[in-house]
Design an enzyme around this catalytic site. Structure first.
Site, PDB file in Angstrom:
ATOM      1  N   GLU A 154      70.091  -1.501 -79.124  1.00 32.33           N
ATOM      2  CA  GLU A 154      70.968  -2.641 -78.838  1.00 32.33           C
ATOM      3  C   GLU A 154      72.287  -2.583 -79.576  1.00 32.33           C
ATOM      4  O   GLU A 154      72.342  -2.345 -80.786  1.00 32.33           O
ATOM      5  CB  GLU A 154      70.296  -3.979 -79.183  1.00 32.33           C
ATOM      6  N   GLU A 204      64.644  -7.689 -84.031  1.00 33.48           N
ATOM      7  CA  GLU A 204      65.371  -8.001 -85.249  1.00 33.48           C
ATOM      8  C   GLU A 204      64.526  -8.829 -86.234  1.00 33.48           C
ATOM      9  O   GLU A 204      64.823  -9.993 -86.502  1.00 33.48           O
ATOM     10  CB  GLU A 204      66.689  -8.709 -84.900  1.00 33.48           C
TER      11      GLU A 204
END
Length: 485
Positions: A318, A222
Site C-alpha cells: 500500500e 497497519e
C-alpha cells in the site's frame, strides 16, 4: 488512456555493423506529461552504443518471482464504478485497468474485509451485532455488504483477467471482538482468537463461493495504527505471532485452504515487528513473508528483513498519491520508491491504495482527506468523467510489460536519489525481457542497454521513464535464482 500525449520524445540509436539484434518495443512517460505511457519508435540491438553509462542485463542471475502489480477495489472504489458509471463506461474503465492489450494489465487486488477509511456505506464488518452482544460462533456472518457492488465489480474484473490474485485483510475485526467495543481504534480481545480465525476461514470460503479465489490474507492492516477516526486496531507483534501460529495458520490447514499469510502489513520504519513473526518457531512456518507500506521509513527495510529471512517473501501492498501534487515529482517518487525501488528491494508485488476515488477524494469514511486513486471519477457532471492520474501511468510501466511469474534479473542501476539512470529488469515466463528505466537527472541523458553482447543507446529527458521490452531465445529457467520461494 494508453498512448496519450505527443511532444518531446526520447531518441535511440544502435550499432551499424554486425547482425541486428532483437527489436525493442519502447513506451515512455515524460515529466511534463507530453508523453504518457506512449509507444515510441522501436529500436534494435546492435554492436555499439553512444551512451555515457551502460545498463548491463544479465538474465542468468534471477532474484524474486513477481506476483504482479495492483491496487484496491475499496468499498468507495467499487461504489463509484458500479453506481456512477454506465455499463459501457464500466467496461472501458476496467479494461484500461486490468487488460494488458487494452490497458495496463493490473493483476493483483488487495481487498478490505469490511470497512476502511474509504467506505461509501460507512462502518461495517462481516459479523455486526448490537452493542453489548457477541457472536462467538459467527452465526450472523455475512458478506452481504460486499455483494451490493464490490463482488459484482470483482466479477467483471475476473472476466477480463481470470488470473487476478486477491489479498484480503481487515482494517478492524468486528467491534465485539475488541476491548474497545468499536471498529475505530482500540485493541483486540485475545479471548476471541478462535472466532477471528474462523472469521478469516468464512471470508475465504464465502469469496470462493462467489467464484473469487483468495490468494493471500493478512491478520491486520497497519497493526501499529490505532485511531478513532476510522476502522483501525492496535495488534502487537506478540498478538499477531500468537494468532497466526496457534489459530490462523492451523485453521487454514484444518479447512484445506492454501491461502498465503502475510505478516506485519505496515510501514518501512519497523523491521522488528515482522522479524518477530518470521523468527517464531510456531508462527514462522505459517507465514509466506512480509507485506509493507510506504508511509514511514525507507524501502531498504524490505531488504533488511529479506536478508534475515531469505526463504520468505516480500510484498509491497500500500501507498497512495495525494491531490494537488506535481505529476513529474510524483512520477519520480513512484519510480524510485515503488516500481523500481520496491522491486529492487525484493518485492514480489507492488500495489497502490484506491483504484478509483471521486473529485473530492471520496467517498470518505474518516482518515485520509486528500488521497488520490489511480483514476479520478468526477460525478459532479453527467455523464461522469474519468481522469487517469500519474499512478496509473507509473504502474502501467510495470504491469503492462512484467507478467505474473516473471523473475527480476540482474542489472546495474544508479543509487536512488543520486541523479543517475535508475532501472530494474525482469524476464517473463515466455523469456521476453522488460527493462524499466528512469532518468533521475536534471537534464537529458543518453545511456546504453547491453544484453547478450549487443547494445543500443537511448536518450531520455530529465525525469522521464521508459519501458523497453524484447523477445529472447533464452529460457528463464536457466538462471541462478537468488531467493527460495
Amino acid at each position: 488512456a494508453i498512448g496519450c500525449g505527443s511532444g518531446m520524445q526520447g531518441s535511440a540509436s544502435s550499432g551499424t555493423t554486425g547482425l541486428a539484434g532483437p527489436t525493442v518495443t519502447v513506451y515512455q512517460t515524460n515529466a511534463d506529461q507530453s508523453l504518457r505511457l506512449a509507444q515510441q519508435p522501436s529500436v534494435s540491438f546492435g554492436s555499439s552504443g553512444a551512451g555515457s553509462t551502460t545498463i548491463t542485463i544479465n538474465p542468468s542471475v534471477q532474484y524474486q518471482e513477481i506476483d504482479g502489480f495492483g491496487a484496491s477495489l475499496t468499498d468507495s472504489s467499487s461504489y463509484l464504478i458500479y453506481n456512477k458509471l454506465n455499463a459501457a463506461q464500466q467496461t472501458t474503465l476496467l479494461q484500461s485497468l486490468f487488460s494488458r492489450s487494452n490497458g495496463i494489465g493490473l493483476s493483483f487486488l488487495r481487498q478490505p474485509m469490511g470497512a476502511t477509511d474509504f467506505s461509501a456505506q460507512g462502518n461495517f464488518s462481516y459479523d455486526d451485532v448490537p452493542a453489548g452482544q457477541t457472536d462467538v460462533s459467527l452465526a450472523n456472518f455475512s458478506i452481504a455488504d460486499d455483494v451490493k457492488y464490490t463482488i459484482p465489480v470483482l466479477k467483471q474484473v475476473f472476466a477480463i483477467n481470470s488470473n487476478i490474485k486477491v489479498e484480503m485483510l481487515p482494517w478492524s475485526p468486528p467491534a465485539w471482538m475488541k476491548t474497545s467495543g468499536t471498529t475505530n481504534g482500540g485493541n483486540f480481545n485475545d479471548s476471541y482468537y478462535s472466532s477471528l480465525a474462523s472469521y478469516f476461514v468464512k471470508t475465504i470460503q464465502a469469496y470462493q463461493a462467489q467464484g473469487i479465489p483468495v490468494y493471500a490474507i493478512a491478520a491486520q492492516n497497519e497493526p501499529e495504527n490505532s485511531n478513532s477516526s476510522y476502522p483501525t486496531e492496535a495488534f502487537s507483534s506478540g498478538e499477531e505471532t500468537s494468532f497466526i501460529g496457534s489459530y490462523l495458520g492451523p485453521a487454514l490447514q484444518a479447512n484445506n485452504l492454501n491461502t498465503k499469510i502475510f505478516g506485519y502489513e505496515h510501514n518501512w520504519n519497523d523491521t522488528t515487528y515482522p522479524e518477530t513473526i518470521l523468527g517464531d518457531p510456531t508462527a514462522g512456518p505459517h507465514v509466506a513473508g512480509t507485506s509493507w507500506h510506504c508511509y514511514a521509513g525507507a524501502v531498504s527495510a524490505q531488504s533488511t528483513v529479506q536478508a534475515a529471512y531469505p526463504n520468505k517473501g516480500t510484498w509491497f501492498t500500500e501507498c497512495t498519491g495525494s491531490v494537488g501534487s506535481v505529476f513529474g515529482n510524483d512520477l519520480a517518487w513512484n519510480m524510485e520508491n515503488l516500481i523500481i525501488g520496491a522491486t529492487r528491494n525484493w518485492a514480489r508485488r507492488v500495489s497502490e491504495w484506491n483504484l478509483v476515488l471521486d473529485q473530492n477524494s471520496g467517498p470518505q469514511n474518516g482518515g485520509c482527506a486528500h488521497c488520490r486513486g489511480l483514476v479520478t471519477l468526477n460525478d459532479s457532471i453527467s455523464p461522469a468523467t474519468l481522469t487517469y492520474n500519474v499512478e496509473y501511468y507509473a504502474y502501467g510501466h510495470a504491469a503492462k510489460f512484467v507478467l505474473p511469474g516473471a523473475y527480476r534479473i540482474q542489472s546495474n542501476s544508479a543509487t536512488a536519489g543520486t541523479g543517475g539512470i535508475e532501472d530494474v529488469a525482469f524476464q517473463n515466463p515466455d523469456a521476453s525481457v522488460a527493462l524499466i528505466v528512469f532518468n533521475d537527472g536534471g537534464s537529458s541523458a543518453t545511456f546504453n542497454v547491453s544484453w547478450n553482447n549487443e547494445t543500443f543507446a537511448y536518450t531520455l529527458p530529465a525525469g522521464a521513464v521508459a519501458t523497453f521490452s524484447w523477445s529472447t531465445t533464452s529460457s528463464s529457467s536457466n538462471g541462478t535464482r537468488m531467493l527460495a520461494k
